[in-house]
Motif scaffolding. Structure first.
Motif, PDB file in Angstrom:
ATOM      1  N   LEU A   1       0.818  -1.204   0.000  1.00  0.00           N
ATOM      2  CA  LEU A   1       0.000   0.000   0.000  1.00  0.00           C
ATOM      3  C   LEU A   1       0.857   1.261   0.000  1.00  0.00           C
TER       4      LEU A   1
ATOM      5  N   LEU B   1       0.032   3.666  -3.004  1.00  0.00           N
ATOM      6  CA  LEU B   1      -0.520   4.991  -2.705  1.00  0.00           C
ATOM      7  C   LEU B   1       0.431   6.091  -3.154  1.00  0.00           C
TER       8      LEU B   1
ATOM      9  N   ALA C   1      -3.882  -2.608  -5.494  1.00  0.00           N
ATOM     10  CA  ALA C   1      -3.884  -1.349  -6.232  1.00  0.00           C
ATOM     11  C   ALA C   1      -5.291  -0.770  -6.276  1.00  0.00           C
TER      12      ALA C   1
ATOM     13  N   LEU D   1      -7.595  -1.224  -4.027  1.00  0.00           N
ATOM     14  CA  LEU D   1      -7.895  -0.704  -2.689  1.00  0.00           C
ATOM     15  C   LEU D   1      -7.292   0.684  -2.518  1.00  0.00           C
ATOM     16  N   ALA D   2      -6.040   0.853  -2.990  1.00  0.00           N
ATOM     17  CA  ALA D   2      -5.382   2.161  -2.890  1.00  0.00           C
ATOM     18  C   ALA D   2      -6.141   3.206  -3.700  1.00  0.00           C
TER      19      ALA D   2
ATOM     20  N   ALA E   1      -9.484   4.016  -1.983  1.00  0.00           N
ATOM     21  CA  ALA E   1      -9.284   4.858  -0.800  1.00  0.00           C
ATOM     22  C   ALA E   1      -9.016   6.296  -1.228  1.00  0.00           C
TER      23      ALA E   1
ATOM     24  N   MET F   1     -12.315   7.858  -2.328  1.00  0.00           N
ATOM     25  CA  MET F   1     -13.179   8.171  -1.188  1.00  0.00           C
ATOM     26  C   MET F   1     -12.665   9.392  -0.446  1.00  0.00           C
ATOM     27  N   ALA F   2     -11.329   9.498  -0.310  1.00  0.00           N
ATOM     28  CA  ALA F   2     -10.764  10.653   0.394  1.00  0.00           C
ATOM     29  C   ALA F   2     -10.959  11.920  -0.430  1.00  0.00           C
TER      30      ALA F   2
ATOM     31  N   VAL G   1     -16.373  10.274   1.517  1.00  0.00           N
ATOM     32  CA  VAL G   1     -16.866   8.891   1.615  1.00  0.00           C
ATOM     33  C   VAL G   1     -18.328   8.781   1.241  1.00  0.00           C
TER      34      VAL G   1
ATOM     35  N   GLN H   1     -19.072   6.561  -2.774  1.00  0.00           N
ATOM     36  CA  GLN H   1     -19.912   5.389  -2.522  1.00  0.00           C
ATOM     37  C   GLN H   1     -19.842   4.396  -3.677  1.00  0.00           C
TER      38      GLN H   1
ATOM     39  N   ALA I   1     -16.772   2.429  -3.316  1.00  0.00           N
ATOM     40  CA  ALA I   1     -16.881   1.446  -2.240  1.00  0.00           C
ATOM     41  C   ALA I   1     -17.685   0.228  -2.693  1.00  0.00           C
TER      42      ALA I   1
ATOM     43  N   LEU J   1     -15.659  -1.882  -5.107  1.00  0.00           N
ATOM     44  CA  LEU J   1     -14.637  -2.676  -4.422  1.00  0.00           C
ATOM     45  C   LEU J   1     -15.261  -3.855  -3.695  1.00  0.00           C
TER      46      LEU J   1
END
Lengths: 169, 192
Positions: free
Chosen positions: A46, A50, A95, A97-98, A101, A104-105, A109, A115, A118, A121
């Protein structure tokens, strides 16, 4: 309704284990240790990914990419901001997931993009990895139509994820 | 090897875009920032991941999967007719599907591989229709609680991390069923 799923599941797992005369607490500890091992293996991955994703965002490449893919994605009803997530998700889980994230940031979120990322994923898998692991272990050379069928499932997932978020959330 | 290509590709894209747009300082600042974000992300999801691995272990030992597989057996018999004759195949197959459903990835993969190997024995190096179906089912990810995603959402300050569940369920159901339909149709056309 969904508020109670997690607490009830937590309680039910412990209660059922106790009823079966299992040491619920020790088992949970054992599982948590496994989780820690998973996390330790995730840290280097990560950090690298990231770094790449943050560079992609800061350089403006992310925006370029989503603008480039926007026409194709908007036909399918997928938010173009998630373009790169959609492209990477079948290839690499960490990748994705990174990237998720980061989305979302960046957008919040509880925003439409956050959404959607999310749900994407949560409802799709690392298709190429799964296929290679299973066929490799089973010694299969001719995979026939597995990849196209799996990719159809993936595309459906991305389209329906965008649709359900728009309708329900 | 694939990851090396992806990683280098991402770097090349960033470098190219930054040269075109002329924002080198932002790009330089992003490098340590991203590395720090990586550590932060892992730390902030650590609690939830450990807790859910604990619950997962409980479900595994207590035999939640056995209960689920009884519920699912009519459907699995239909999708995988050879489970009617081969009891062991049926067991590893339903253990795989149920473990996936409960989000127990560590338990699901060995079971799935066992089932795949048993199915592969009948068809020497060529994927049979049932094997293709098993793999499509595994790539579609039908999951009750996507704990990792929920953990990321919590770490970013989300109050209701599980409000995406209905959307996740509907989405995985649609993608799995369409994937299986596609496999069924392609299986008619794509002879060996």
């Amino acid at each position: 309704m969904t508020d109670y799923i997690v607490p009830v599941l937590l309680f039910a797992a412990c209660a059922v284990a106790l009823r079966k005369k299992e040491n619920a607490y020790d088992l949970m500890l054992l599982g948590a240790k496994d989780g820690l091992k998973l996390l330790v293996s995730l840290i280097p991955t990560l950090i690298l990914l990231l770094t790449a994703v943050t560079m992609l965002r800061a350089s403006g490449a992310m925006e370029m990419l989503s603008r480039f893919f926007a026409p194709a994605f908007s036909v399918l009803g997928i938010p173009p901001e998630t373009a790169i997530l959609v492209l990477v998700r079948p290839i690499s889980g960490s990748a994705a997931l990174a990237l998720g994230a980061d989305l979302m940031a960046q957008y919040g979120v509880d925003s439409l993009v956050g959404q959607t990322a999310a749900v994407m994923l949560g409802s799709t898998e690392t298709t190429f990895y799964t296929i290679s692991v299973y066929f490799g272990a089973a010694g299969i050379k001719k995979t026939r139509y597995t990849l196209p069928a799996a990719l159809i499932a993936d595309i459906t997932g991305f389209v329906v994820a965008s649709l359900t978020v728009r309708l329900f959330l | 090897m694939v990851m090396s290509w992806i990683f280098t590709g991402l770097l090349a894209l960033s470098l190219f875009a930054s040269l075109v747009l002329g924002n080198g300082s932002a790009l330089a600042a992003a490098v340590p920032q991203g590395a720090r974000d990586g550590v932060n992300l892992v730390l902030s999801i650590a609690g939830s991941i450990c807790l859910w691995s604990g619950v997962g272990k409980l479900m595994e030992v207590v035999g939640f999967t056995g209960f689920l597989s009884k519920l699912l057996s009519p459907l699995l018999h239909r999708l995988f007719p050879s489970t009617r004759q081969d009891k062991d195949l049926g067991q590893s197959l339903s253990a795989n599907v149920c473990a996936n459903f409960l989000g127990l990835g560590n338990a699901a993969t060995p079971m799935g591989i066992q089932a795949a190997q048993r199915l592969a024995k009948r068809s020497e190096g060529i994927a049979s229709d049932e094997l293709c179906r098993l793999i499509v089912l595994n790539t579609a990810s039908i999951q009750l609680l996507p704990a990792n995603v929920a953990a990321v959402r919590v770490s970013l300050g989300c109050q209701t991390p599980f409000d995406i569940l209905p959307a996740v369920w509907i989405t995985s159901l649609c993608s799995a069923s369409l994937g299986l339909c596609a496999a069924w149709l392609l299986g008619k056309v794509w002879r060996r």
